[in-house]
Motif scaffolding. Structure first.
Motif, short mmCIF file in Angstrom:
data_model
loop_
_atom_site.label_atom_id
_atom_site.label_comp_id
_atom_site.label_asym_id
_atom_site.label_seq_id
_atom_site.Cartn_x
_atom_site.Cartn_y
_atom_site.Cartn_z
N GLY A 16 -69.17 86.75 -114.32
CA GLY A 16 -70.17 85.75 -114.67
C GLY A 16 -69.63 84.33 -114.56
O GLY A 16 -70.31 83.42 -114.09
N GLN A 17 -68.40 84.15 -114.99
CA GLN A 17 -67.74 82.84 -114.93
C GLN A 17 -67.59 82.40 -113.46
O GLN A 17 -67.81 81.23 -113.13
CB GLN A 17 -66.37 82.93 -115.60
CG GLN A 17 -65.53 81.69 -115.51
CD GLN A 17 -64.10 81.92 -116.02
OE1 GLN A 17 -63.65 83.07 -116.18
NE2 GLN A 17 -63.39 80.83 -116.27
N ASP A 20 -71.10 81.51 -112.14
CA ASP A 20 -71.52 80.20 -112.68
C ASP A 20 -70.80 79.06 -111.97
O ASP A 20 -71.41 78.03 -111.64
CB ASP A 20 -71.24 80.12 -114.18
CG ASP A 20 -72.16 80.99 -115.00
OD1 ASP A 20 -73.22 81.40 -114.48
OD2 ASP A 20 -71.81 81.29 -116.17
N SER A 21 -69.51 79.22 -111.73
CA SER A 21 -68.73 78.18 -111.04
C SER A 21 -69.24 77.99 -109.62
O SER A 21 -69.35 76.85 -109.13
CB SER A 21 -67.25 78.55 -111.03
OG SER A 21 -66.73 78.58 -112.35
N ILE A 23 -72.30 78.57 -108.52
CA ILE A 23 -73.60 77.90 -108.60
C ILE A 23 -73.41 76.39 -108.77
O ILE A 23 -74.03 75.59 -108.08
CB ILE A 23 -74.44 78.48 -109.75
CG1 ILE A 23 -74.91 79.90 -109.40
CG2 ILE A 23 -75.65 77.58 -110.07
CD1 ILE A 23 -75.55 80.66 -110.56
N GLN A 24 -72.53 76.01 -109.68
CA GLN A 24 -72.29 74.59 -109.93
C GLN A 24 -71.75 73.89 -108.69
O GLN A 24 -72.19 72.79 -108.34
CB GLN A 24 -71.32 74.41 -111.10
CG GLN A 24 -71.91 74.81 -112.43
CD GLN A 24 -70.85 74.87 -113.53
OE1 GLN A 24 -69.74 74.38 -113.37
NE2 GLN A 24 -71.22 75.48 -114.65
N ALA A 43 -63.36 77.61 -111.76
CA ALA A 43 -63.37 78.63 -112.80
C ALA A 43 -62.07 78.66 -113.60
O ALA A 43 -61.97 79.34 -114.63
CB ALA A 43 -63.63 80.01 -112.19
N VAL A 64 -74.57 85.42 -106.33
CA VAL A 64 -75.11 84.13 -106.78
C VAL A 64 -76.62 84.11 -106.60
O VAL A 64 -77.38 83.77 -107.51
CB VAL A 64 -74.44 82.96 -106.02
CG1 VAL A 64 -75.23 81.67 -106.19
CG2 VAL A 64 -73.00 82.77 -106.50
N ARG A 67 -78.41 86.38 -109.02
CA ARG A 67 -78.49 85.79 -110.37
C ARG A 67 -79.60 84.74 -110.42
O ARG A 67 -80.43 84.72 -111.32
CB ARG A 67 -77.15 85.16 -110.73
CG ARG A 67 -77.17 84.14 -111.85
CD ARG A 67 -77.03 84.75 -113.24
NE ARG A 67 -75.73 85.33 -113.43
CZ ARG A 67 -74.64 84.65 -113.79
NH1 ARG A 67 -74.72 83.36 -114.00
NH2 ARG A 67 -73.51 85.29 -113.95
N ASN A 104 -83.62 74.43 -114.33
CA ASN A 104 -82.41 74.91 -113.66
C ASN A 104 -82.25 74.24 -112.29
O ASN A 104 -82.32 74.91 -111.25
CB ASN A 104 -82.48 76.43 -113.50
CG ASN A 104 -82.54 77.14 -114.83
OD1 ASN A 104 -81.53 77.29 -115.50
ND2 ASN A 104 -83.73 77.56 -115.22
N ASP A 106 -79.73 73.23 -110.67
CA ASP A 106 -78.66 73.80 -109.85
C ASP A 106 -79.16 75.01 -109.07
O ASP A 106 -78.77 75.24 -107.92
CB ASP A 106 -77.46 74.20 -110.72
CG ASP A 106 -76.66 73.01 -111.21
OD1 ASP A 106 -76.97 71.86 -110.81
OD2 ASP A 106 -75.71 73.22 -111.99
N HIS A 107 -80.03 75.79 -109.70
CA HIS A 107 -80.58 76.98 -109.03
C HIS A 107 -81.45 76.57 -107.84
O HIS A 107 -81.44 77.23 -106.80
CB HIS A 107 -81.37 77.83 -110.01
CG HIS A 107 -80.52 78.45 -111.07
ND1 HIS A 107 -80.98 79.47 -111.89
CD2 HIS A 107 -79.24 78.23 -111.46
CE1 HIS A 107 -80.02 79.83 -112.73
NE2 HIS A 107 -78.96 79.08 -112.48
#
Length: 198
Positions: A16-17, A20-21, A23-24, A43, A64, A67, A104, A106-107
């Protein structure tokens, strides 16, 4: 057995980490400039640790997108399911879609980047994917069947609404002071008037 369950939780958290990284970074600098090394750095882990969880960048990017799109589908689906009438479900879809995307950003950038890359690679079917409009077309058809909307071609209207949502969210991304809430309300009024039973 507890060690296995605990290690599974830790591995899930690490995956997950990493996602998330990714995506950012995609949102910040684009998909082309997002490497596994940069994701690892973001990360706070080694590239080898990223490769332990994902065999390559494509596999990570698939996760990604899963998610990002999964969150969108879940949020919109919950709002649609809570609607009292088929007509209400259409507008719940519209509000939930815009609401989720604006919450969201970033999404939105990840989805936009993925579509652009797919088109550059000659996969133009991404934008024409029937799943992008079919769920909304089905909601429109249900409202028609219930006598809550006039007769029209549901595929065409679903494509128009989807394009309008894409356009409004895209404008909001490009123009930070664009009032997306007011624009979404205007779109809803427009759709209500265009689909009213006469």
């Amino acid at each position: 057995m507890a060690v296995t369950a605990e290690s599974g939780v830790v591995e899930g958290a690490r995956r997950g980490q990493i996602i998330d990284s990714a995506i950012q970074l995609i949102a910040e600098q684009g998909l082309a400039r997002t490497s596994l090394s940069r994701i690892a750095e973001k990360a706070g882990i080694s590239k080898a640790a990223v490769l332990y969880h994902f065999k390559n960048k494509d596999e990570l990017l698939d996760e990604v997108l899963a998610r990002v799109l999964g969150g969108l589908v879940t949020q919109v689906g919950a709002r649609v399911d809570a609607a009292e009438t088929p007509r209400d479900a259409v507008f719940a879809y519209l509000r939930a879609m815009i609401g989720h995307l604006t919450a969201n950003p970033d999404h939105v950038r990840v989805i936009t980047e993925a579509m652009a890359i797919a088109e550059l690679a000659g996969h133009n079917a991404v934008r024409a994917d029937p799943s992008r409009w079919k769920a909304l077309a089905d909601l429109l058809a249900a409202a028609q069947s219930a006598g809550q909307m006039r007769e029209f071609d549901t595929k065409t209207v679903a494509l128009v609404i989807g394009g309008a949502i894409d356009g409004l969210v895209g404008q909001w991304i490009a123009e930070t002071d664009f009032d997306l809430t007011a624009a979404a309300a205007e779109l809803e009024t427009f759709i209500r008037r265009a689909t009213d039973v006469r």
